[in-house]
Design a protein around this motif. Sequence first.
Motif, PDB file in Angstrom:
ATOM      1  N   ILE A  52      36.837  31.870  50.850  1.00 35.12           N
ATOM      2  CA  ILE A  52      35.452  31.401  50.938  1.00 35.12           C
ATOM      3  C   ILE A  52      34.825  31.209  49.562  1.00 35.12           C
ATOM      4  N   GLU A  53      35.151  32.087  48.620  1.00 34.88           N
ATOM      5  CA  GLU A  53      34.482  32.095  47.318  1.00 34.88           C
ATOM      6  C   GLU A  53      35.494  32.164  46.182  1.00 34.88           C
ATOM      7  N   ASP A  54      35.265  31.377  45.141  1.00 34.82           N
ATOM      8  CA  ASP A  54      36.089  31.386  43.931  1.00 34.82           C
ATOM      9  C   ASP A  54      35.377  32.241  42.890  1.00 34.82           C
ATOM     10  N   PHE A  55      35.942  33.402  42.579  1.00 34.60           N
ATOM     11  CA  PHE A  55      35.255  34.321  41.669  1.00 34.60           C
ATOM     12  C   PHE A  55      35.144  33.762  40.247  1.00 34.60           C
ATOM     13  N   THR A  56      35.976  32.785  39.911  1.00 36.16           N
ATOM     14  CA  THR A  56      35.894  32.201  38.563  1.00 36.16           C
ATOM     15  C   THR A  56      34.776  31.170  38.454  1.00 36.16           C
ATOM     16  N   GLN A  57      34.135  30.861  39.593  1.00 40.60           N
ATOM     17  CA  GLN A  57      33.089  29.832  39.601  1.00 40.60           C
ATOM     18  C   GLN A  57      31.712  30.369  39.960  1.00 40.60           C
ATOM     19  N   ASN A  58      31.600  31.665  40.257  1.00 42.32           N
ATOM     20  CA  ASN A  58      30.314  32.173  40.757  1.00 42.32           C
ATOM     21  C   ASN A  58      29.386  32.720  39.685  1.00 42.32           C
ATOM     22  N   GLY A  59      29.794  32.635  38.439  1.00 44.75           N
ATOM     23  CA  GLY A  59      28.929  33.073  37.345  1.00 44.75           C
ATOM     24  C   GLY A  59      29.046  34.541  36.981  1.00 44.75           C
ATOM     25  N   GLN A  60      29.762  35.328  37.787  1.00 45.87           N
ATOM     26  CA  GLN A  60      29.942  36.746  37.477  1.00 45.87           C
ATOM     27  C   GLN A  60      30.996  36.926  36.386  1.00 45.87           C
ATOM     28  N   GLN A  61      30.801  37.928  35.548  1.00 44.70           N
ATOM     29  CA  GLN A  61      31.774  38.218  34.494  1.00 44.70           C
ATOM     30  C   GLN A  61      32.207  39.683  34.564  1.00 44.70           C
ATOM     31  N   TYR A  62      33.435  39.935  34.112  1.00 42.63           N
ATOM     32  CA  TYR A  62      34.031  41.258  34.244  1.00 42.63           C
ATOM     33  C   TYR A  62      34.602  41.720  32.903  1.00 42.63           C
ATOM     34  N   ASP A  63      34.557  43.025  32.700  1.00 42.77           N
ATOM     35  CA  ASP A  63      35.107  43.594  31.465  1.00 42.77           C
ATOM     36  C   ASP A  63      36.630  43.586  31.470  1.00 42.77           C
ATOM     37  N   LEU A  64      37.209  43.649  32.670  1.00 40.56           N
ATOM     38  CA  LEU A  64      38.661  43.686  32.808  1.00 40.56           C
ATOM     39  C   LEU A  64      39.057  42.992  34.099  1.00 40.56           C
ATOM     40  N   ILE A  65      39.993  42.072  33.995  1.00 36.94           N
ATOM     41  CA  ILE A  65      40.568  41.410  35.175  1.00 36.94           C
ATOM     42  C   ILE A  65      42.054  41.699  35.204  1.00 36.94           C
ATOM     43  N   LEU A  66      42.514  42.285  36.308  1.00 34.65           N
ATOM     44  CA  LEU A  66      43.943  42.515  36.513  1.00 34.65           C
ATOM     45  C   LEU A  66      44.423  41.495  37.536  1.00 34.65           C
ATOM     46  N   ALA A  67      45.303  40.600  37.104  1.00 31.19           N
ATOM     47  CA  ALA A  67      45.811  39.547  37.989  1.00 31.19           C
ATOM     48  C   ALA A  67      47.150  39.988  38.566  1.00 31.19           C
ATOM     49  N   VAL A  68      47.109  40.466  39.787  1.00 27.30           N
ATOM     50  CA  VAL A  68      48.322  40.903  40.465  1.00 27.30           C
ATOM     51  C   VAL A  68      48.977  39.718  41.158  1.00 27.30           C
ATOM     52  N   ASN A  69      48.178  38.882  41.725  1.00 27.28           N
ATOM     53  CA  ASN A  69      48.678  37.691  42.418  1.00 27.28           C
ATOM     54  C   ASN A  69      47.506  36.744  42.584  1.00 27.28           C
ATOM     55  N   GLY A  70      47.562  35.601  41.937  1.00 27.95           N
ATOM     56  CA  GLY A  70      46.460  34.655  42.030  1.00 27.95           C
ATOM     57  C   GLY A  70      46.887  33.313  41.484  1.00 27.95           C
ATOM     58  N   TYR A  71      46.094  32.325  41.723  1.00 29.16           N
ATOM     59  CA  TYR A  71      46.523  30.968  41.399  1.00 29.16           C
ATOM     60  C   TYR A  71      45.502  30.226  40.535  1.00 29.16           C
ATOM     61  N   HIS A  72      44.867  30.941  39.631  1.00 36.54           N
ATOM     62  CA  HIS A  72      43.907  30.329  38.729  1.00 36.54           C
ATOM     63  C   HIS A  72      44.533  30.097  37.361  1.00 36.54           C
ATOM     64  N   PRO A  73      44.168  29.007  36.680  1.00 37.41           N
ATOM     65  CA  PRO A  73      44.638  28.823  35.306  1.00 37.41           C
ATOM     66  C   PRO A  73      43.982  29.839  34.375  1.00 37.41           C
ATOM     67  N   LEU A  74      44.594  30.060  33.216  1.00 39.00           N
ATOM     68  CA  LEU A  74      44.059  31.048  32.277  1.00 39.00           C
ATOM     69  C   LEU A  74      42.636  30.723  31.859  1.00 39.00           C
ATOM     70  N   SER A  75      42.309  29.436  31.747  1.00 37.55           N
ATOM     71  CA  SER A  75      40.960  29.044  31.335  1.00 37.55           C
ATOM     72  C   SER A  75      39.916  29.518  32.336  1.00 37.55           C
ATOM     73  N   ALA A  76      40.279  29.532  33.635  1.00 35.52           N
ATOM     74  CA  ALA A  76      39.346  30.000  34.664  1.00 35.52           C
ATOM     75  C   ALA A  76      39.166  31.513  34.581  1.00 35.52           C
ATOM     76  N   TYR A  77      40.256  32.235  34.380  1.00 37.18           N
ATOM     77  CA  TYR A  77      40.156  33.685  34.197  1.00 37.18           C
ATOM     78  C   TYR A  77      39.285  34.006  32.982  1.00 37.18           C
TER      79      TYR A  77
END
Length: 326
Positions: free
Chosen positions: A202-227
């Motif tokens: 439903i929601e793309d976390f890389t597009q909602n304006g929220q930012q995080y101090d640490l992102i752990l990518a266990v399994n996902g399909y976003h390009p590095l620029s989006a992360y």
Amino acid sequence: MKAIVYTKYGSPDVLQLMDIEKPVPKDDEVLIKVYAASVNAYDWHFLTADPFPMRLVSGLLKPKNMILGTDIAGCVEAVGRNVKQFQPGDAVFGDIFGLGSGSFAEYVSVPESALALKPSNVSFEEAAAAPVAAVTALQGLRDQGHIQPGQKVLINGASGGVGTCAVQIAKAFGSEVTAVCSTRNLEIAHSIGADHVIDYTIEDFTQNGQQYDLILAVNGYHPLSAYKRALTPQGIYVFVGGLPAQIVQSLFLGPVMSKSDGRKMTSSQKKTNQKDLLFIRDLLEEGKIRPVIDECYPLSKTAEAFRYFEKGHARGKVVITISVQE
């Protein structure tokens, strides 16, 4: 003893239940009667020799080690004369990756440094689900992500074996955790302590304006620029699992992208060591983490367990039950 053996690479169809010789422990080894093991991505890659460079480790034309299985839980049957940490009857668990013989067997003999005493408050199945997944999550969050209390941490791919451990470990470190998973796994993410849950359908976390101090990518399909867009100015992105293309991006583009500003794009590869296994043991004993188990299969159904695992929809871990506890 009975063991699941494979003599050639391929699909789960090449796995065979066979009678083979029971191992004898060397001077520095512990003979384990195996009660439970679990399926990991390592096992699938070694089974299929995919990607092809796996053959440089596992054998070019056929497997060098014919028994798969990395996670293990069971009881000490016998010890070599130089073993100091364990004695017959001890309940133990551990990670035996790269030690020559795997855990999909009734017995295995391994160095004592691969093991820790099993916490009494978890079952053998839960103990077998923990070592690889939890240590992978721990090293990604702590060693590469430098996790700190109060940080906003996002776990992308929060419903699998590593992801469910990562959510709980991040909470144990005092972080505010956002879990990203599919609709069917929202309840699980909440139940293991996630403060916020995002349904990626439903929601793309890389597009909602929220930012995080640490992102752990266990399994996902976003390009590095989006992360990178979803990181705070000094945030850290850590890749621990995903598709081959994502591995290449993280290894080769990550260091380049990290030079442009304060945000760091990196990756983490699990390093087996007893110190971190003991750290996970303490978290289990304190009830701060509890492995999530999706399905349990008997040893004779190991091929079926692999077929379920390779679909990629398991919630938590897929466990193999091998011997009945006496």
